[in-house]
Design a protein around this motif. Structure first.
Motif: not given
Length: 40
Positions: A32-33, A28-30, A25-26
């Motif tokens: 996306a950023a 994926a967030v990275t 999950g982390g």
């Protein structure tokens, strides 16, 4: 005694799996950023 050992090992595997899910999950967030930063 064996049941306690098996239960303990199962709990370790559950926590390890949860940790991997949080890591994914982390990531994926990275990702996306980074995509947002690269779009500007």
């Amino acid at each position: 005694m064996v049941a306690g050992l098996v239960g303990g090992l199962t709990a370790c595997n559950t926590f390890a799996g949860a940790g991997k899910d949080v890591q994914r999950g982390g990531e994926a967030v990275t990702d996306a950023a980074r995509d947002v930063q690269n779009s500007y």
